[in-house]
Design a protein around this motif. Structure first.
Motif, PDB file in Angstrom:
ATOM      1  N   THR A 195      39.479  84.979  39.353  1.00  0.00           N
ATOM      2  CA  THR A 195      40.619  85.490  39.543  1.00  0.00           C
ATOM      3  C   THR A 195      40.719  86.543  40.329  1.00  0.00           C
ATOM      4  OG1 THR A 195      40.624  85.268  36.656  1.00  0.00           O
ATOM      5  CG2 THR A 195      42.231  87.017  37.507  1.00  0.00           C
ATOM      6  N   ASP A 196      40.073  87.210  40.713  1.00  0.00           N
ATOM      7  CA  ASP A 196      40.156  88.257  41.679  1.00  0.00           C
ATOM      8  C   ASP A 196      39.913  87.566  43.431  1.00  0.00           C
ATOM      9  OD1 ASP A 196      39.631  90.180  40.779  1.00  0.00           O
ATOM     10  OD2 ASP A 196      37.585  90.749  39.932  1.00  0.00           O
ATOM     11  N   LEU A 197      39.286  86.656  43.341  1.00  0.00           N
ATOM     12  CA  LEU A 197      39.400  86.073  44.668  1.00  0.00           C
ATOM     13  C   LEU A 197      40.855  85.557  44.747  1.00  0.00           C
ATOM     14  CD1 LEU A 197      38.181  84.201  47.443  1.00  0.00           C
ATOM     15  CD2 LEU A 197      37.930  82.442  45.142  1.00  0.00           C
ATOM     16  N   CYS A 198      41.496  84.407  43.860  1.00  0.00           N
ATOM     17  CA  CYS A 198      43.075  84.362  44.013  1.00  0.00           C
ATOM     18  C   CYS A 198      43.923  85.519  43.598  1.00  0.00           C
ATOM     19  CB  CYS A 198      42.672  83.416  42.506  1.00  0.00           C
ATOM     20  SG  CYS A 198      42.178  81.809  42.814  1.00  0.00           S
TER      21      CYS A 198
ATOM     22  N   HIS B 276      52.245  88.098  39.365  1.00  0.00           N
ATOM     23  CA  HIS B 276      51.813  88.554  37.733  1.00  0.00           C
ATOM     24  C   HIS B 276      50.833  87.665  36.788  1.00  0.00           C
ATOM     25  CE1 HIS B 276      55.111  91.642  38.949  1.00  0.00           C
ATOM     26  NE2 HIS B 276      55.376  90.403  38.978  1.00  0.00           N
ATOM     27  N   GLY B 277      51.325  86.379  36.407  1.00  0.00           N
ATOM     28  CA  GLY B 277      49.747  85.821  36.205  1.00  0.00           C
ATOM     29  C   GLY B 277      48.515  86.101  36.648  1.00  0.00           C
ATOM     30  N   LEU B 278      48.705  86.205  37.409  1.00  0.00           N
ATOM     31  CA  LEU B 278      46.600  86.870  38.199  1.00  0.00           C
ATOM     32  C   LEU B 278      45.899  87.303  37.228  1.00  0.00           C
ATOM     33  CD1 LEU B 278      45.979  84.778  41.405  1.00  0.00           C
ATOM     34  CD2 LEU B 278      44.984  84.342  39.170  1.00  0.00           C
ATOM     35  N   SER B 279      47.580  88.880  37.519  1.00  0.00           N
ATOM     36  CA  SER B 279      47.197  90.393  36.756  1.00  0.00           C
ATOM     37  C   SER B 279      47.616  90.358  35.198  1.00  0.00           C
ATOM     38  CB  SER B 279      48.768  91.307  36.854  1.00  0.00           C
ATOM     39  OG  SER B 279      48.521  91.917  36.535  1.00  0.00           O
ATOM     40  N   VAL B 280      47.835  89.681  34.251  1.00  0.00           N
ATOM     41  CA  VAL B 280      47.847  89.098  33.262  1.00  0.00           C
ATOM     42  C   VAL B 280      46.413  88.663  32.515  1.00  0.00           C
ATOM     43  CG1 VAL B 280      48.477  87.864  30.895  1.00  0.00           C
ATOM     44  CG2 VAL B 280      50.063  88.938  32.726  1.00  0.00           C
ATOM     45  N   MET B 281      46.141  87.236  34.040  1.00  0.00           N
ATOM     46  CA  MET B 281      44.403  86.889  33.011  1.00  0.00           C
ATOM     47  C   MET B 281      43.347  87.694  34.383  1.00  0.00           C
ATOM     48  SD  MET B 281      43.757  83.747  35.344  1.00  0.00           S
ATOM     49  CE  MET B 281      42.054  82.768  34.839  1.00  0.00           C
ATOM     50  N   GLU B 282      43.648  88.896  34.882  1.00  0.00           N
ATOM     51  CA  GLU B 282      42.269  89.774  35.002  1.00  0.00           C
ATOM     52  C   GLU B 282      42.006  90.680  33.540  1.00  0.00           C
ATOM     53  OE1 GLU B 282      40.423  92.492  38.034  1.00  0.00           O
ATOM     54  OE2 GLU B 282      41.905  90.419  38.799  1.00  0.00           O
ATOM     55  N   SER B 283      43.454  90.803  33.188  1.00  0.00           N
ATOM     56  CA  SER B 283      43.460  92.124  32.086  1.00  0.00           C
ATOM     57  C   SER B 283      42.639  90.796  31.098  1.00  0.00           C
ATOM     58  CB  SER B 283      44.948  92.253  31.780  1.00  0.00           C
ATOM     59  OG  SER B 283      45.189  93.264  30.838  1.00  0.00           O
ATOM     60  N   ARG B 284      42.753  89.234  30.785  1.00  0.00           N
ATOM     61  CA  ARG B 284      42.155  89.196  29.393  1.00  0.00           C
ATOM     62  C   ARG B 284      41.137  89.055  29.861  1.00  0.00           C
ATOM     63  NH1 ARG B 284      45.704  89.352  25.061  1.00  0.00           N
ATOM     64  NH2 ARG B 284      48.368  88.623  24.769  1.00  0.00           N
TER      65      ARG B 284
ATOM     66  N   ARG C  34      36.158  77.186  26.106  1.00  0.00           N
ATOM     67  CA  ARG C  34      37.151  77.481  25.049  1.00  0.00           C
ATOM     68  C   ARG C  34      38.541  78.624  25.755  1.00  0.00           C
ATOM     69  NH1 ARG C  34      35.782  75.079  19.801  1.00  0.00           N
ATOM     70  NH2 ARG C  34      35.185  72.598  20.360  1.00  0.00           N
ATOM     71  N   ILE C  35      37.473  80.042  25.538  1.00  0.00           N
ATOM     72  CA  ILE C  35      37.704  81.465  25.778  1.00  0.00           C
ATOM     73  C   ILE C  35      38.456  81.120  27.257  1.00  0.00           C
ATOM     74  CG2 ILE C  35      37.085  83.674  26.343  1.00  0.00           C
ATOM     75  CD1 ILE C  35      35.243  83.766  24.134  1.00  0.00           C
ATOM     76  N   GLY C  36      37.734  80.338  28.540  1.00  0.00           N
ATOM     77  CA  GLY C  36      38.769  80.498  29.890  1.00  0.00           C
ATOM     78  C   GLY C  36      39.878  79.985  29.651  1.00  0.00           C
ATOM     79  N   VAL C  37      39.459  78.832  28.907  1.00  0.00           N
ATOM     80  CA  VAL C  37      40.964  77.578  29.513  1.00  0.00           C
ATOM     81  C   VAL C  37      41.989  78.121  28.392  1.00  0.00           C
ATOM     82  CG1 VAL C  37      42.089  75.413  28.656  1.00  0.00           C
ATOM     83  CG2 VAL C  37      39.384  75.292  29.163  1.00  0.00           C
ATOM     84  N   VAL C  38      41.818  79.336  27.436  1.00  0.00           N
ATOM     85  CA  VAL C  38      42.861  79.801  26.597  1.00  0.00           C
ATOM     86  C   VAL C  38      43.568  80.792  27.428  1.00  0.00           C
ATOM     87  CG1 VAL C  38      42.895  81.288  24.706  1.00  0.00           C
ATOM     88  CG2 VAL C  38      42.253  78.622  24.247  1.00  0.00           C
ATOM     89  N   ILE C  39      42.981  81.524  28.599  1.00  0.00           N
ATOM     90  CA  ILE C  39      43.126  82.824  28.924  1.00  0.00           C
ATOM     91  C   ILE C  39      44.354  82.063  29.726  1.00  0.00           C
ATOM     92  CG2 ILE C  39      42.369  84.449  30.708  1.00  0.00           C
ATOM     93  CD1 ILE C  39      39.784  85.059  28.814  1.00  0.00           C
TER      94      ILE C  39
END
Length: 314
Positions: A71-74, A107-115, A145-150
């Motif tokens: 996530t950080d890389l992207c 913004h998508g990656l920011s939400v993803m990092e929080s999750r 599954r957690i990773g895919v859902v996030i």
């Protein structure tokens, strides 16, 4: 015909301000920024490489740092082409389509990092508060599954307001206040009805960043309560040490967000360059620091990196 054509061109092209007042220093500013982007790329790729190639790290507790590194890389590289494009004097213009795409990923990656940080908090909570059931709760299949859902939910939740940006009419100045595109910047320039975007993004911030931070704090309150119940002080310290790296990355993620929010809310009289620098810190600081934190604070990753560099020298 030409007036309509010029209007369409104007409505689909935006101008990034870059770093106001520092235009003469762009060649010098490009050096530290280029170094930061190189460190973001190399640091996160190194963490991913070590976890991927080291069989002993193929465990649930290391899958989450791998998700965070990806996530950080992207996240760190999402604004690289516009920021360096400005500093290298290539272009300060960006098309509406490219701007919306950049907004979507930032913004998508920011939400993803929080999750991901919330999932890591759950991982530590399970490991410390329910150690006997840890392996049965966090299996490899469940973590995938957690990773895919996030991943799915992070980008799905922001899709609606981002898609609407494509259909807005932008009749105000087409000058964006950062060196990359952000949702709130595009809304500021729109002449269309933006109420849905405004209310939706506010609700999204509350349901993600705010709620995630509350849940992370709650998990650590429960972890601390569980650790204090351990009789041995040595065991207490050992349990808390496993959480140090995660606590650091949580602070690294949320402190810039708080700082950026404070600057936007109360820093109206500050120089525009302060707003731009805070925006870059918000995006670049976590991807830069997180690989360093995990390389220093996580003994298993640190030892594998040291052994990897030792083998390279030999």
């Amino acid at each position: 015909m030409s007036v309509l054509s010029d209007s369409k061109i104007k409505n689909s092209t935006f101008f990034l301000t870059g770093f106001p007042g520092l235009e003469q220093q762009y060649p010098w500013l490009s050096i530290p920024f280029s170094c930061i982007y190189a460190m973001v790329l190399s640091g996160n790729c190194l963490v991913l490489h070590v976890i991927w190639t080291e069989p002993s790290l193929h465990e649930p507790m290391f899958y989450f740092p791998a998700m965070l590194a990806l996530t950080d890389l992207c996240m760190g590289l999402s604004p690289v082409h516009t920021v360096l494009g400005i500093l290298w004097g290539l272009s300060q213009e960006i098309s509406l389509g490219a701007c919306i795409a950049q907004t979507f990923f930032i913004h998508g990656l920011s939400v993803m990092e929080s999750r991901v940080l919330l999932a890591m908090a759950f991982n530590h909570f399970t490991a410390i508060c329910n150690p006997l059931r840890y392996t049965s709760i966090l299996t490899n299949t469940r973590i995938i599954r957690i990773g895919v859902v996030i991943l799915g939910r992070s980008f799905l939740f922001i899709l609606a307001p981002i898609v609407l940006l494509k259909f807005f009419h932008y009749c105000h100045s087409h000058i964006l206040s950062h060196s990359f595109c952000l949702h709130q910047d595009l809304l500021r320039l729109a002449c269309s009805d933006i109420r849905f975007n405004s209310f939706y993004t506010l609700a999204l911030v509350i349901c993600t960043l705010f709620l995630d931070s509350v849940l992370i704090l709650t998990s650590y309150i429960l972890i601390l309560h569980s650790v204090l119940a351990i009789a041995s002080q040595e065991e207490q310290l050992k349990s808390l040490q496993t959480c140090v790296s995660h606590i650091c990355v949580v602070l690294v993620f949320y402190i810039p967000i708080i700082g950026l929010t404070m600057v936007h809310r109360f820093g109206k009289n500050l120089s525009p360059v302060v707003h731009v620098l805070m925006g870059n810190i918000y995006i670049l600081f976590p991807p830069l620091m997180n690989p360093i934190i995990y390389s220093v604070k996580t003994q298993q990753i640190r030892s594998r990196i040291q052994r990897w560099f030792t083998l390279k020298r030999n």
